[in-house]
Scaffold this active site. Structure first.
Site, PDB file in Angstrom:
ATOM      1  CG  ASP A 116      10.535  22.625   1.657  1.00 21.36           C
ATOM      2  OD1 ASP A 116       9.610  23.426   1.910  1.00 21.36           O
ATOM      3  OD2 ASP A 116      10.762  21.618   2.364  1.00 21.36           O
ATOM      4  CB  SER A 117       6.523  25.975  -1.191  1.00 23.71           C
ATOM      5  OG  SER A 117       7.286  27.161  -1.278  1.00 23.71           O
TER       6      SER A 117
ATOM      7  CD  GLU B 183       2.391  25.698   6.355  1.00 24.98           C
ATOM      8  OE1 GLU B 183       3.636  25.670   6.415  1.00 24.98           O
ATOM      9  OE2 GLU B 183       1.746  25.340   5.351  1.00 24.98           O
TER      10      GLU B 183
ATOM     11  CE  LYS C 179      10.340  28.107   6.256  1.00 22.83           C
ATOM     12  NZ  LYS C 179       9.814  26.735   6.142  1.00 22.83           N
TER      13      LYS C 179
ATOM     14  CG  ASP D 155      12.104  25.945   3.629  1.00 20.66           C
ATOM     15  OD1 ASP D 155      12.158  26.244   4.842  1.00 20.66           O
ATOM     16  OD2 ASP D 155      11.041  25.934   2.975  1.00 20.66           O
TER      17      ASP D 155
ATOM     18  CD  GLU E 150       8.709  21.541   7.049  1.00 19.11           C
ATOM     19  OE1 GLU E 150       8.218  20.429   7.338  1.00 19.11           O
ATOM     20  OE2 GLU E 150       8.532  22.103   5.958  1.00 19.11           O
TER      21      GLU E 150
END
Ligand code: KIV
Length: 270
Positions: free
Chosen positions: A42-43, A179, A110, A81, A112
């Site tokens: 999602d960057s 990260e 993925k 993501d 978070e």
């Protein structure tokens, strides 16, 4: 099958080279270069859409880009993501959104965070969806974390990240992205769990590394609204294009540097 290849690589101890990817052209280049894993991150909210953070990325954005990447790299493991708001509220919604990403071409999803997200991971894994967790600095919580800051610096916060990693491992996740955490913490986590760890600003002792494509080729200069002169690349970034003659060579140089453990070096780690 891409997931079987991942298991073989993990067992062999070979470092895993992962790159973010958002379209078919780069996906094809990355597959040809032998990238082990492509992350539709999602960057993309920052590097494609020009936003200051990832908070406005939607499931529609993610499925569109996942389909594009899957078209370009049919033989590579693709992780997608889950964007903010697509998995936190209830496990059933998380499952439906994960299935949408899988049907768009991802092999694994993925998301978070630790804590309550451990049960979400278990719920998805028990229903046949491979999961990658993401701990340490979690960009979707940038407001709560007070900015882009290294995590796990105090003994208490390091213990919490280690405990979350172990709980995610118990829940059956296949990989954990770490990260911006101290290299020593990432080393401890990697030694304590079965899942593969993928570092970004987490030192050389992880099972593999991930880098954002635009950072690897040195073209990201911050949000669209800001001057490039106001932007400073994070410490963990290395511009591989500077050292090579083409984007293809830069991708190959990144993979080689991950495999021979010359990247990340001390200067890229915390
Ligand atoms: O969205 C993304 O690209 C990521 C990487 C930075 C790990 O989550």
């Amino acid at each position: 099958m891409p997931l079987n290849r991942l298991q073989t690589l993990i067992k062999s101890g070979e470092k895993l080279a992962m790159l973010t990817c958002y379209d078919a052209t780069y996906a094809k280049l990355m597959e040809l270069a032998g990238t082990d894993i492509l992350l539709v991150g999602d960057s993309l909210g920052m590097v494609l859409q020009g936003a200051e953070n990832t908070l406005n990325v939607s499931m529609h954005h993610m499925t569109y880009h996942t389909k594009s990447v899957a078209a370009g790299a049919p033989n590579t493991l693709i992780v997608a993501d889950m964007p903010l708001g697509s998995y936190e509220h209830d496990n059933e919604a998380a499952y439906k959104n994960a299935v949408w990403l899988i049907r768009s071409g991802a092999h694994m999803v993925k998301f978070e965070g630790g804590g309550a997200k451990v049960e979400t991971a278990r719920y998805l894994v028990e229903r046949g969806i491979p999961v990658c967790a993401h701990l340490g600095f979690t960009p979707q919580s940038v407001n709560q974390l007070g900015g882009y800051k290294i995590q796990g610096k105090t003994p208490e916060s390091a213990q919490q990240i280690l405990a979350d990693a172990k709980a995610m491992d118990d829940a059956g996740v296949s990989m954990i992205v770490l990260e911006m955490v101290p290299a020593t913490l990432a080393k401890d986590i990697t030694a304590s769990i079965n899942a593969a760890t993928i570092g970004i600003g987490a030192g050389v002792h992880c099972s593999g590394q991930v880098l954002v494509l635009q950072d690897l080729i040195g073209i990201y200069t911050g949000p669209a609204s800001k001057q490039p002169s106001d932007f400073k690349s994070p410490r963990f970034v290395r511009n591989f294009l500077k050292e090579t003659n083409s984007i293809q060579e830069a991708i190959s140089a990144y993979i080689k540097a991950v495999k021979d453990k010359s990247f990340p070096a001390k200067e890229h780690s915390y």
